[in-house]
Structure formats: structure tokens, C-alpha cells
Enzyme design. Structure first.
Site, mmCIF file in Angstrom:
data_model
loop_
_atom_site.group_PDB
_atom_site.id
_atom_site.type_symbol
_atom_site.label_atom_id
_atom_site.label_comp_id
_atom_site.label_asym_id
_atom_site.label_seq_id
_atom_site.Cartn_x
_atom_site.Cartn_y
_atom_site.Cartn_z
ATOM 1 C CG ASN A 55 -3.997 -1.765 -1.719
ATOM 2 O OD1 ASN A 55 -4.763 -2.638 -2.118
ATOM 3 N ND2 ASN A 55 -3.394 -1.824 -0.560
ATOM 4 C CB SER A 68 -0.914 0.012 1.219
ATOM 5 O OG SER A 68 -1.780 1.123 1.184
ATOM 6 C CG HIS A 103 -4.125 4.809 -2.878
ATOM 7 N ND1 HIS A 103 -5.049 4.058 -3.586
ATOM 8 C CD2 HIS A 103 -3.844 4.087 -1.762
ATOM 9 C CE1 HIS A 103 -5.305 2.948 -2.932
ATOM 10 N NE2 HIS A 103 -4.599 2.919 -1.829
ATOM 11 N NE ARG A 105 -7.547 -5.286 -1.372
ATOM 12 C CZ ARG A 105 -7.846 -4.242 -2.118
ATOM 13 N NH1 ARG A 105 -6.901 -3.381 -2.465
ATOM 14 N NH2 ARG A 105 -9.079 -4.043 -2.540
ATOM 15 N N GLY A 111 -3.579 -5.034 12.942
ATOM 16 C CA GLY A 111 -2.376 -4.640 12.216
ATOM 17 C C GLY A 111 -1.621 -3.531 12.926
ATOM 18 C CG HIS A 171 -18.932 12.802 4.317
ATOM 19 N ND1 HIS A 171 -18.106 11.799 3.868
ATOM 20 C CD2 HIS A 171 -18.112 13.784 4.764
ATOM 21 C CE1 HIS A 171 -16.844 12.149 4.042
ATOM 22 N NE2 HIS A 171 -16.826 13.351 4.580
ATOM 23 C CG HIS A 174 -7.756 7.836 -16.731
ATOM 24 N ND1 HIS A 174 -8.557 6.890 -16.147
ATOM 25 C CD2 HIS A 174 -7.780 8.916 -15.909
ATOM 26 C CE1 HIS A 174 -9.078 7.379 -15.021
ATOM 27 N NE2 HIS A 174 -8.626 8.607 -14.859
#
Length: 304
Positions: A109, A93, A107, A111, A261, A177, A146
Site C-alpha cells: 500500500n 492498495s 500486501h 498513499r 468508499g 487478540h 528484507h
């Protein structure tokens, strides 16, 4: 056949490559490495945090391999069939917070997860992706980002793989929100196992290998742009959205905290400086308003 060792070696190698590239680009970075062991069931990881560079204010990439006899609530809430199974979870990550407001935060990640139970077939899948969070938008950067995301998907699944995972990314990195996306997206996928282990693992590697190809050219292009306190203050304000998403919605953050973790590694994605301001609105016709009016609108960036 599931090859945990092959996944682990790839993830550690990718962590090395990304760190080496960032340090070569920004030699003043302070690099701190922690190897840690998980309390309780087992596993650990290798966290690397880079700080106080001229280009990158703070960045971190964490490798973890954790395992245990039972799953946390964040995992079994959506997959009740996993209750009572042992598990292993491996992943990298990464989050990078640049100094210059014209360089976007990013960012990545990737996994792998497997849950096993005696007398039953293992349940496994891959997940991950990468996304971009600009503070000031440039259409050519969005397009090139992209294009690399599309290239990462080439040859995997059908012709709609990029479109499907691009849409999933737009929908996942969305602050309900606030009723706004976190950035301009990229790729997001989860629960991937339908192509078989070898092809799914190869796709994980394609996503990981395309990350630097997508991000570094944008960094090089934007990092010497002049900026003032106004742009810096807007960057710090928008970083607050990053914090809100990670602490409220992000599955990886919730899984890491609920599975026991390492807290420091899980929260290393948060920016070193951030600000909130009550009911702030950008002025009409400003570059800040353009972020909301243009770049925080999901669209086909390949055709911009």
C-alpha cells in the site's frame, strides 16, 4: 509544492506495471477492471481484480483518489486538528493470495493525504509499505524480502530508516487478540512529511518500485513445489488471520468504509476461500509449528 497530478500518474502507472507482470507470469488469470465514482463528495478509482490463475488464486490492486469537505471519524480521532478541513486521499492498495501454500500472501500500500483549510497551511503526509505473510517459512525468502525492503530505504532519511520502518511494520501488523504477528513484516510508514514533498514522493516511488523486485523471485522459486490437502487446509486456516486483521485493525479499511468508499474495492483484499477451526494447535515439530515458533517471531532477517 504539492503535485497531486504527478502522484496520480505514478500510482496509475504502477498499477499497470504490477498487473502486466502478474498476467505475464500467470497467463490464465481472469482480469476484471472496474472504474468507479464515489457517491457523495467526490472522487473515484480503478479497481483490478485477478482470479482463478494457476499461480494466483486471487489478487487485486486498487487505485483510488477520493476527496471531500470533511473527514471521517477514523481520521480525526487521531488527528483532531484536521476537523473542519477538506481532504484529498490518493493511493494504491494491493493484496495477492496465491494458490500454492508455499507461496506467501503479500500486501502493498502506498498513499498520499492532504487536508486543507482556507487561511491555513495544508497538512499532508505520505504513508504505506509492503509486508509478507508466509504459510510455510523459508529463511532465504525472508532474508531476500528484507534485503529489498532495505534497498527501498537506501538514500532516504538516515541510516536507521529501514530499521525504523521495519520495526513499525512488525508492531502494526500484529493481532493483539491473538498475540501474534500477521507475518514476517517488511516496511510500514505513516505521517511522512519531514523530508519535504519531493523526497517523500521519491521514497513512495522507491517503495512501490521495489515491491515486484521483492515478491516475484519468491513466487517463481516456490510456485512449483508439490503440496497436499494438509498444506492447503493450513493455508486456508491461516488466511483467517488475514481476514481478522483487515476487519478489526487495518486503518485503510476503516478509513475507506467510514469515508463512504466503494465497499467492493475496499474488501477485495479478503481471500476467496478461508476456514476457521476451534482452538486449533499445530503438532510439535511440524512445519506448521515452525511458522509459529520461528517465523512469527520478529527478528533481524538480514542476518539469517
Amino acid at each position: 509544492m504539492i503535485e497531486i497530478d504527478s502522484i496520480k500518474q505514478y500510482l496509475l502507472s504502477l498499477q499497470d506495471r504490477i498487473c502486466n507482470t502478474l498476467v505475464q507470469l500467470d497467463p490464465g488469470l481472469e482480469l476484471k477492471e472496474d472504474e468507479w465514482q464515489r457517491d457523495g463528495d467526490g472522487g473515484g478509482g480503478r479497481s483490478r481484480v485477478m482470479r482463478r490463475g494457476k499461480i494466483f488464486e486471487q489478487g487485486g490492486i486498487n487505485f483510488s483518489h477520493v476527496y471531500g469537505d470533511s473527514l471521517p471519524a477514523s481520521a480525526t480521532a487521531h488527528r483532531p486538528e484536521l476537523a473542519g478541513r477538506s481532504f484529498q486521499a490518493l493511493g494504491n492498495s494491493l493484496v495477492i493470495h496465491p494458490m500454492n501454500p508455499y507461496v506467501p500472501t503479500t500486501h502493498m500500500n502506498i498513499r498520499f493525504f492532504v487536508a486543507e483549510k482556507e487561511g491555513a497551511d495544508p497538512v499532508w503526509w505520505f504513508g504505506g509499505g509492503f509486508d509478507l505473510t508466509p504459510y510455510y517459512g523459508f529463511k532465504e525468502d525472508a532474508r531476500s524480502w528484507h534485503q529489498k525492503a532495505q534497498a527501498a530505504c537506501a538514500g532516504f532519511g538516515g541510516d536507521d530508516t529501514y530499521d525504523k520502518y521495519k520495526k513499525w511494520c512488525d508492531e502494526y501488523f500484529y493481532l493483539k487478540h491473538r498475540q501474534e504477528p500477521r507475518g514476517i513484516g517488511g516496511l510500514f510508514y505513516d505521517d511522512l512529511n519531514e523530508w519535504g514533498f519531493e523526497n517523500c514522493f521519491a521514497f513512495m516511488q522507491s517503495v512501490g518500485d521495489h515491491f515486484l523486485k521483492a515478491y516475484i523471485p519468491i513466487v517463481i522459486k516456490r510456485t512449483d513445489m508439490a503440496y497436499t490437502d494438509r498444506e492447503r487446509e493450513f493455508q486456508l486456516y491461516r488466511r483467517g488471520r488475514y481476514v481478522e486483521f483487515n476487519l478489526i485493525y487495518d486503518r485503510g479499511t476503516l478509513f475507506g468504509l467510514q469515508s463512504g468508499g466503494r465497499t467492493e474495492s475496499i474488501l477485495m483484499s479478503l481471500p476467496p476461500l478461508v476456514r476457521w477451526e476451534y482452538n486449533w494447535q499445530p503438532g510439535p515439530g511440524t512445519a506448521e509449528a515452525e511458522l509459529y515458533d520461528v517465523f512469527l517471531k520478529p527478528q533481524n532477517w538480514l542476518e539469517t
